[in-house]
Design an enzyme around this catalytic site. Structure first.
Site, mmCIF file in Angstrom:
data_model
loop_
_atom_site.group_PDB
_atom_site.id
_atom_site.type_symbol
_atom_site.label_atom_id
_atom_site.label_comp_id
_atom_site.label_asym_id
_atom_site.label_seq_id
_atom_site.Cartn_x
_atom_site.Cartn_y
_atom_site.Cartn_z
ATOM 1 N N ASP A 1 39.685 43.352 35.334
ATOM 2 C CA ASP A 1 39.922 42.197 36.192
ATOM 3 C C ASP A 1 39.373 40.961 35.478
ATOM 4 O O ASP A 1 38.928 41.062 34.328
ATOM 5 C CB ASP A 1 39.271 42.381 37.571
ATOM 6 C CG ASP A 1 40.064 41.670 38.667
ATOM 7 O OD1 ASP A 1 39.995 40.431 38.732
ATOM 8 O OD2 ASP A 1 40.763 42.344 39.437
ATOM 9 N N HIS B 1 44.220 37.621 37.534
ATOM 10 C CA HIS B 1 43.106 38.565 37.404
ATOM 11 C C HIS B 1 42.882 38.934 35.934
ATOM 12 O O HIS B 1 42.623 40.094 35.600
ATOM 13 C CB HIS B 1 43.358 39.825 38.242
ATOM 14 C CG HIS B 1 43.340 39.565 39.713
ATOM 15 N ND1 HIS B 1 42.180 39.493 40.438
ATOM 16 C CD2 HIS B 1 44.357 39.335 40.595
ATOM 17 C CE1 HIS B 1 42.471 39.241 41.713
ATOM 18 N NE2 HIS B 1 43.785 39.133 41.827
ATOM 19 N N GLU C 1 48.413 37.636 43.463
ATOM 20 C CA GLU C 1 47.532 36.478 43.562
ATOM 21 C C GLU C 1 47.608 35.537 42.349
ATOM 22 O O GLU C 1 46.593 35.001 41.907
ATOM 23 C CB GLU C 1 46.087 36.934 43.803
ATOM 24 C CG GLU C 1 45.908 37.668 45.120
ATOM 25 C CD GLU C 1 44.476 37.997 45.447
ATOM 26 O OE1 GLU C 1 44.115 37.963 46.629
ATOM 27 O OE2 GLU C 1 43.706 38.312 44.516
#
Length: 592
Positions: free
Chosen positions: A254, A308, A379
């Protein structure tokens, strides 16, 4: 008052010690006898000289109720006898003569029987040397394959019979993985006597026919936020196998860290791991994958992109490759990402795709042939790209404005490019890939960007969100990760609510040919090896029964079996969280 002499004091102390010892002996001379009444185990205290085989609730539960203490509940047919037989693991013999396949199949069968024996040893570690009853377990399979994939048939049947001094167990399955499930069920038909030194007890007669409702029954572990050692991952796999979950979704990197050591791109871990000790070398990943396979579990590696992705990607400019990622660790973080630290890959840098080619070459070499890769894809924060001059200039040169639709087009360009890279490494374009639901998967434009034959969408919306139905109507295959029931990190941060095992268990998902199954997700911001077990277990086991059985009955009907399974996980070395006071476990139904 006259003080006692030292000799008198010694006598007083001796009498006190003897009194305590006598009291202890008196307490130890009483045990509990259990009987099954109206499908519930009921306790009464009796002198130890009268204790029979049902000397613990654990033993009583083996045959009490239609499903005893089996978890997850079998789906086709379950018939458990009411009697128990003593046996010694030293007299178990395996008959593998009816296995289909060659040496690979025999080797795997040997390994899964070894795991079965190890689980028995955990049930009863101090068993006596009494020879006991002979147990012959025959395993027959019809498929010679040892490959584990989404098409693997997990159906099995188990027939257990006792005649005189011999127990015969016949496990029949298409695949060795179905046979593995049969052995797991057999282990759940055994228990250790509460008497000192054993013995082990087994249900004397049983018939089980079983198969899962959903083919994808997963648990996500996140090692990008906090590092989890190999031992913790393997312990989790053991608990998954006990619960018949069959997919470990490993969110391995991440923006916080990149602990995966890749031979072709070692700088990612060098710049991204928390330390040289907190890394996953390729050989460790291979060990985990094989450990999982022997327990009927596939490992899906997730490299989340283009968002990420921060720490680990800072070295591009020093190597004359330009900015591989942008917004890395920028502040104030709320301007550049959803969660700190920030970082997104730079889809306009052609050098990025050369690095990604090496990355995916290494990933493909780590996993079994044609295993699915999870590409993340959630995201993406458009203000990050919109604040990067290099990116907006590239978009302008392509005739793109700075609208949301243009950034979605840029994102789709990135996704198409990396899928081509993976296909190039595989040598074909037949293997699907998984993406999280996102702006890119919105029903109004998903068909424009994502081929439904190539992409499986993992939805992470709340249970009432119409997105899953809308995507199914368009012909997409889904994996369901219901955010307001199956996100196990909820309740520990912000305004999120904790989902207890009843909420997890009650979360029904659509029975549709396009729904492959679901996952519970243990996001790792607040989890490390010290807290992993209690936050995951036994709640993940509640999801396991939902995904294996999809029962229509309530949590009250499953309560005692859940209590028993929690105790089973603890005996197997998993620090599963307590579900209730022990009183509730010992008094079936009294706390509902």
């Amino acid at each position: 008052m006259k003080a006692p002499k030292s000799s008198d004091l010694s006598t007083v102390l001796l009498m006190a010690v003897l009194g305590l010892a006598q009291s202890s002996l008196q307490e130890d001379s009483w045990s509990s006898q259990w009987t099954c009444e109206e499908n519930k185990c009921v306790r009464s205290s009796v002198p130890s000289s009268n204790v029979n085989q049902l000397n613990s609730i654990h033993i009583c539960s083996l045959t009490c109720g239609q499903y005893g203490s089996l978890w997850p509940r079998p789906t086709v047919d379950t018939d458990l006898g009411s009697h128990l037989v003593e046996f010694n693991p030293g007299r178990i013999r395996f008959d593998l003569s009816q296995l289909s396949g060659g040496q690979d199949a025999r080797n795997m069968a040997t390994q899964i029987t070894r795991i079965f024996m190890e689980n028995l040893a955990k049930e009863c570690p101090n068993i006596t040397d009494d020879p006991g009853t002979e147990v012959v377990i025959s395993i027959a399979t019809s498929s010679p394959s040892v490959e584990l994939n989404m098409e693997t048939n997990e159906t099995y049947s188990l027939h257990l019979a006792t005649e005189e001094s011999k127990v015969t167990v016949a496990i029949r399955a298409v695949s060795l993985y179905g046979a593995r499930h049969g052995l797991e069920t057999l282990s759940q038909l055994t228990a250790c006597s509460a008497l000192p030194g054993g013995p082990l007890l087994m249900v004397a007669d049983a018939r089980v026919v079983d198969r899962p409702v959903f083919v994808h029954r997963g648990l996500l572990l996140d090692t990008g936020r906090n590092y989890l050692p190999e031992s913790a991952i393997k312990r989790t796999l053991d608990a998954m196998a006990a619960s018949k979950l069959n997919v470990l979704h490993w969110h391995i990197t991440d923006s916080q860290s990149f602990p995966l050591q890749l031979p072709r791109v070692p700088k990612l871990a060098r710049f991204g791991a928390y330390s040289s000790e907190k890394v996953y070398p390729a050989e460790m990943v291979s060990r985990v994958i094989e450990y999982a396979r022997l327990r009927g579990i596939r490992v899906l590696l997730e490299f989340d992109a283009p968002s990420h992705a921060g720490n680990g990607w800072q070295w591009g400019e020093s190597e004359s490759l330009g900015s591989l990622a942008v917004c890395v660790n920028q502040q104030p973080w709320r301007h550049f990402c959803i969660q700190p630290p920030c970082g997104q890959l730079n889809p306009t840098n052609p050098e990025l795709y050369n690095v990604l080619k090496d990355l995916y070459t290494d990933l493909v070499s780590l996993i079994p042939p044609d295993e699915i890769i999870h590409m993340g894809g959630d995201e993406v924060f458009f203000p990050c790209w919109n604040s990067t001059e290099e990116i907006v200039n590239w978009m302008a040169a392509k005739g793109m404005d700075r609208s949301q639709e243009s950034f979605i087009q840029l994102w789709a360009y990135f996704q198409s490019s990396v899928l081509d890279l993976v296909d190039e490494q595989r040598g074909h374009s037949n293997t699907p890939t998984i993406l999280w639901s996102s702006h890119l998967t919105e029903p109004k434009h998903i068909e424009k960007y994502l081929n439904k034959d190539r992409y499986i969408i993992e939805t992470w919306v709340v249970s009432k969100d119409p997105l899953p139905k809308e995507l199914l109507e368009k012909g997409y295959r889904l994996i369901i990760a219901t955010k307001d029931a199956w996100y196990l990190d909820h309740g520990f941060w912000g305004s999120t609510a904790y989902h207890n095992w009843r909420v997890v268990y009650s979360n029904t998902i659509l029975r549709h040919k396009g729904v492959l199954g679901g996952e519970v997700c243990m996001w790792g911001e607040l989890v490390d090896d010290n807290s992993l077990d209690t936050k995951v277990w036994p709640r993940a086991a509640a999801a396991a029964e939902r995904l294996w059985t999809d029962p229509v009955s309530s949590t009250n009907a499953a309560e005692h079996r859940m209590y028993e399974h929690r105790e089973r996980l603890v005996r197997r070395g998993v620090k599963a969280d307590a579900l209730a006071p022990q009183y509730c476990y010992l008094n079936d139904g009294q706390c509902q």
